[in-house]
Structure formats: C-alpha cells, structure tokens
Design a protein around this motif. Structure first.
Motif, mmCIF file in Angstrom:
data_model
loop_
_atom_site.group_PDB
_atom_site.id
_atom_site.type_symbol
_atom_site.label_atom_id
_atom_site.label_comp_id
_atom_site.label_asym_id
_atom_site.label_seq_id
_atom_site.Cartn_x
_atom_site.Cartn_y
_atom_site.Cartn_z
ATOM 1 N N LEU A 3 19.206 23.513 -32.432
ATOM 2 C CA LEU A 3 17.895 23.455 -33.098
ATOM 3 C C LEU A 3 17.956 22.455 -34.259
ATOM 4 C CD1 LEU A 3 17.198 27.294 -33.249
ATOM 5 C CD2 LEU A 3 16.049 25.638 -31.780
ATOM 6 N N PRO A 4 16.810 21.946 -34.709
ATOM 7 C CA PRO A 4 16.848 20.984 -35.830
ATOM 8 C C PRO A 4 17.160 21.674 -37.166
ATOM 9 C CG PRO A 4 14.594 21.377 -35.152
ATOM 10 C CD PRO A 4 15.447 22.146 -34.201
ATOM 11 N N ILE A 5 18.450 21.786 -37.458
ATOM 12 C CA ILE A 5 18.846 22.458 -38.703
ATOM 13 C C ILE A 5 19.190 21.369 -39.718
ATOM 14 C CG2 ILE A 5 20.532 24.042 -39.729
ATOM 15 C CD1 ILE A 5 20.754 25.172 -36.791
ATOM 16 N N ASP A 6 18.217 20.999 -40.543
ATOM 17 C CA ASP A 6 18.447 19.887 -41.464
ATOM 18 C C ASP A 6 17.897 20.136 -42.862
ATOM 19 O OD1 ASP A 6 15.864 19.838 -40.688
ATOM 20 O OD2 ASP A 6 15.943 17.910 -39.646
ATOM 21 N N THR A 7 17.750 21.419 -43.197
ATOM 22 C CA THR A 7 17.381 21.752 -44.579
ATOM 23 C C THR A 7 18.321 22.866 -45.045
ATOM 24 O OG1 THR A 7 15.822 23.471 -43.932
ATOM 25 C CG2 THR A 7 14.919 21.250 -44.181
ATOM 26 N N LEU A 8 18.412 23.032 -46.369
ATOM 27 C CA LEU A 8 19.294 24.069 -46.919
ATOM 28 C C LEU A 8 18.929 25.446 -46.392
ATOM 29 C CD1 LEU A 8 19.630 23.108 -50.677
ATOM 30 C CD2 LEU A 8 21.411 23.071 -48.942
ATOM 31 N N ARG A 9 17.612 25.709 -46.371
ATOM 32 C CA ARG A 9 17.140 27.031 -45.979
ATOM 33 C C ARG A 9 17.455 27.314 -44.503
ATOM 34 N NH1 ARG A 9 11.087 29.238 -46.958
ATOM 35 N NH2 ARG A 9 11.486 31.362 -46.309
ATOM 36 N N GLY A 18 19.759 25.914 -42.735
ATOM 37 C CA GLY A 18 21.218 26.004 -42.609
ATOM 38 C C GLY A 18 21.711 27.400 -42.954
ATOM 39 N N ARG A 19 21.206 27.911 -44.097
ATOM 40 C CA ARG A 19 21.624 29.251 -44.530
ATOM 41 C C ARG A 19 21.196 30.298 -43.503
ATOM 42 N NH1 ARG A 19 21.328 27.931 -50.229
ATOM 43 N NH2 ARG A 19 19.071 27.890 -50.155
ATOM 44 N N THR A 20 19.970 30.161 -42.998
ATOM 45 C CA THR A 20 19.471 31.131 -42.013
ATOM 46 C C THR A 20 20.329 31.069 -40.753
ATOM 47 O OG1 THR A 20 17.277 30.681 -42.857
ATOM 48 C CG2 THR A 20 17.377 31.874 -40.793
ATOM 49 N N TYR A 21 20.638 29.852 -40.314
ATOM 50 C CA TYR A 21 21.439 29.697 -39.100
ATOM 51 C C TYR A 21 22.829 30.334 -39.282
ATOM 52 C CZ TYR A 21 24.585 27.686 -35.704
ATOM 53 O OH TYR A 21 25.545 27.540 -34.742
ATOM 54 N N ARG A 22 23.466 30.039 -40.424
ATOM 55 C CA ARG A 22 24.820 30.584 -40.651
ATOM 56 C C ARG A 22 24.777 32.105 -40.717
ATOM 57 N NH1 ARG A 22 24.960 26.176 -44.029
ATOM 58 N NH2 ARG A 22 24.711 27.413 -45.911
ATOM 59 N N TRP A 23 23.740 32.626 -41.376
ATOM 60 C CA TRP A 23 23.597 34.059 -41.489
ATOM 61 C C TRP A 23 23.445 34.669 -40.084
ATOM 62 C CZ3 TRP A 23 19.972 37.806 -40.286
ATOM 63 C CH2 TRP A 23 20.131 39.027 -40.914
ATOM 64 N N ALA A 24 22.576 34.071 -39.257
ATOM 65 C CA ALA A 24 22.327 34.594 -37.904
ATOM 66 C C ALA A 24 23.597 34.464 -37.056
ATOM 67 C CB ALA A 24 21.176 33.833 -37.265
ATOM 68 N N LYS A 25 24.282 33.335 -37.178
ATOM 69 C CA LYS A 25 25.490 33.098 -36.372
ATOM 70 C C LYS A 25 26.564 34.143 -36.702
ATOM 71 C CE LYS A 25 28.407 29.855 -37.553
ATOM 72 N NZ LYS A 25 28.898 28.506 -37.917
ATOM 73 N N ALA A 80 24.052 28.307 -29.167
ATOM 74 C CA ALA A 80 22.917 27.526 -28.651
ATOM 75 C C ALA A 80 21.927 27.183 -29.771
ATOM 76 C CB ALA A 80 22.210 28.309 -27.554
ATOM 77 N N CYS A 81 21.842 28.066 -30.767
ATOM 78 C CA CYS A 81 20.943 27.811 -31.910
ATOM 79 C C CYS A 81 21.364 26.553 -32.667
ATOM 80 C CB CYS A 81 20.934 28.996 -32.867
ATOM 81 S SG CYS A 81 20.026 30.375 -32.218
ATOM 82 N N GLY A 82 22.614 26.175 -32.501
ATOM 83 C CA GLY A 82 23.114 24.967 -33.153
ATOM 84 C C GLY A 82 22.401 23.704 -32.693
#
Lengths: 207, 103
Positions: free
Chosen positions: A138-144, A146-153, A134-136
């Motif tokens: 969210l507006p994930i459009d910066t490097l930081r 993206g990295r945070t999202y992948r780490w959390a996922k 579901a976090c996908g």
C-alpha cells in the motif's frame, strides 16, 4: 599514528563514511582550538597536544555515543539499498521471477494441503502474516500511515505467534523465536528513522 | 564530578543567550562550573547531534578568524525544554539540600 588520529580511529569505528567524516571534521576543529588555547597559555607543543587529546576523554565512550546519533555502516548500507532505483530486468528474468513465485506459492499450498490436519495452526498463521506483508504494497509514505502499518503488522505477527502457541505448537518458544528476525530489522529501521531527518527518509523507511 | 544526563541541559543553558561553536560551549560550561564538573569534550558533539535531531538546537556554518566553524543556536522548543529542566533541577536540588541538612 599520532594521538589524535588514534583517538579518531577509535571514535569513528563502525560509523558510515559520511558520519566518520563529520566526526573527524568537528573533532579536528575542536582539537585545533584546544591546542591553540594551550599554546597561548604557554604550554610547549607536545604538552599542548597531550592536553587537547586528553580533554576529549575516551574514544570508546565517544564512539558509543556517536553510534546512537549518527548512521553506522550497516544503517548507511540499508539507506543506500532503500534509495537504489528499482532494477529493470529483461523480460526473460521477469518471467523467471514470476515462475519462481508461482512455484513457491504452489509449494506452500501443497504443504498446507498435506499438513493442515496435523498442523492446523499453519493456515491462520500464514493468512495473518501474509495479510500483514501484503499491506506493505500500500502507499505508505507518511508518518501516520507508517505508524499505523507497523502497529497493524506487529499486532498480526504477535497474534499469529500467540495463535500457534495456543494451538499447541511444540516447542512453544518456536513461534516467538521467529519474531526475533522481523524485530531485529524493525529495530534497525527505527534507529535509522531516529537519526535521519524526515526529508531524507527513503520511501521504504516509513514502513 | 560527573553528573550523568545533565550535559544536554548544560548545553542548552550555554546557548541561551547567543549561538556558539562546540569548543566555546565546552569551555563556557567548564568555566561556569569552576572546573567541578568532569566533562569529556569528545562526548559534547554526540549530545549536540542528539539535541539537533530532537529539534532543540539548530546549526549552521560560520567563519571565525578565517576558520569555518559550526555554530549552534537554541530553538524555541529548546528554550521550553530548558525552562522545564531548570524547574525540575531546582526542585530536586532543594529536596536534597533539605535531606542533607537534616542528616
């Protein structure tokens, strides 16, 4: 097929159309320079051609190295799909999709209701994986981000798999096996991220 | 002789003084090593692409004798990496020389 063409078709195997065109252009230019240098050195045309192609080395080795730095066919298709504008389906199709989603949600809820006593691991697992996915949205459009999202996922995925193993899922390798699918997709995305300059990244590639 | 992993450093060194195109870079490396390094020219361009992706070189098109060529130029980050690689190589080379002298 002449020796240079044979070399080029080996070196560009599996590369995207654009990558293959780039390889062809730079190698043909290199070959022309080598060929002319050999001719100026007094070599006959055939010998100059042989030397210029031999100096390139093995096409297979070059192909392996090119695949590490240029987009492959599969990766180019992924980028194309990510760049494609979202389709605007008719209201009937939109409604059909929502009904399908509702049916799937009902089916999942039904399975959970029936099996939660015998398969208690399913509930926390679905909650963790669902939250990660579901976090996908969210507006994930910066490097930081993206990295945070992948780490959390991945933390959620690994926690879900670990929890399932800990709660006694049999066979214990099964939840870990399920991780292979997202791992493969993330591996392909990471490879594209490495090869494409950031300004060419589709928005979905940040995830 | 094939020294695995040294090609990027050799490319950066070849570009230290002036921008150059692929063929000239390969010839310069071969000449300066006096033909000792067995270096396959087909692997030069993937190495150049990688250096470009890492921001250590940048490229632009130029015309020479009526032919369009891609010229590569070392960046500031590339010079920093080159200086670091050179220092590491000297250290390694000195250590190996000492060991071989003792043998």
């Amino acid at each position: 097929m002449n020796p240079l063409e044979t070399w080029l078709s080996g070196a560009t195997r599996g590369l995207s159309e654009e990558s293959a065109a780039q390889v062809r252009s730079e190698i043909q230019e290199h070959y022309r320079s080598a060929y002319e240098a050999a001719r100026e050195g007094g070599a006959p045309a055939e010998e100059a051609d042989r030397r210029a192609v031999a100096a390139l080395g093995g096409a297979k080795a070059a192909n392996r190295q090119y695949r590490r730095v240029l987009l492959t066919l599969q990766e180019a298709k992924l980028v194309e799909a990510m760049n494609a504008p979202p389709a605007s389906p008719s209201p009937h199709i939109k409604m059909g999709r929502w009904m399908a989603r509702l049916l799937i949600a009902e089916a999942v809820a039904g399975i959970l209701l029936v099996t939660w006593k015998t398969h208690a691991w399913l509930l926390p697992n679905l909650a963790l994986v669902g939250a990660a996915l579901a976090c996908g949205f969210l507006p994930i459009d910066t490097l930081r981000r993206g990295r945070t999202y992948r780490w959390a996922k991945w933390t959620a995925f690994i926690a879900a798999a670990g929890l399932a193993v800990w709660m006694g899922v049999k066979p214990p390798w099964m939840p870990l096996g399920f991780l292979l699918v997202p791992a493969y997709f993330d591996y392909v995305r990471a490879s594209v991220r490495r090869k494409l300059p950031i300004h060419q990244w589709p928005r979905k590639l940040y995830r | 002789m094939n020294l695995r992993g040294t090609l990027p450093t050799l490319i950066l060194e070849a570009l230290k003084h002036q921008p150059d195109h692929g063929y000239s870079i390969s010839q310069r490396i071969k000449e300066r090593s006096r033909g000792v390094l067995d270096f396959k020219e087909g692997t030069l361009y993937p190495a150049l692409h990688k250096l470009e992706q890492e921001g250590l070189v940048e490229s632009s098109e130029g015309v020479e004798k009526g032919r369009t060529r891609r010229y590569y130029r070392i960046t500031r980050a590339g010079r920093t990496v080159l200086a670091k690689d050179q220092a590491e190589w000297r250290k390694l080379s000195r250590a190996v020389t000492v060991i071989l002298r003792e043998a």
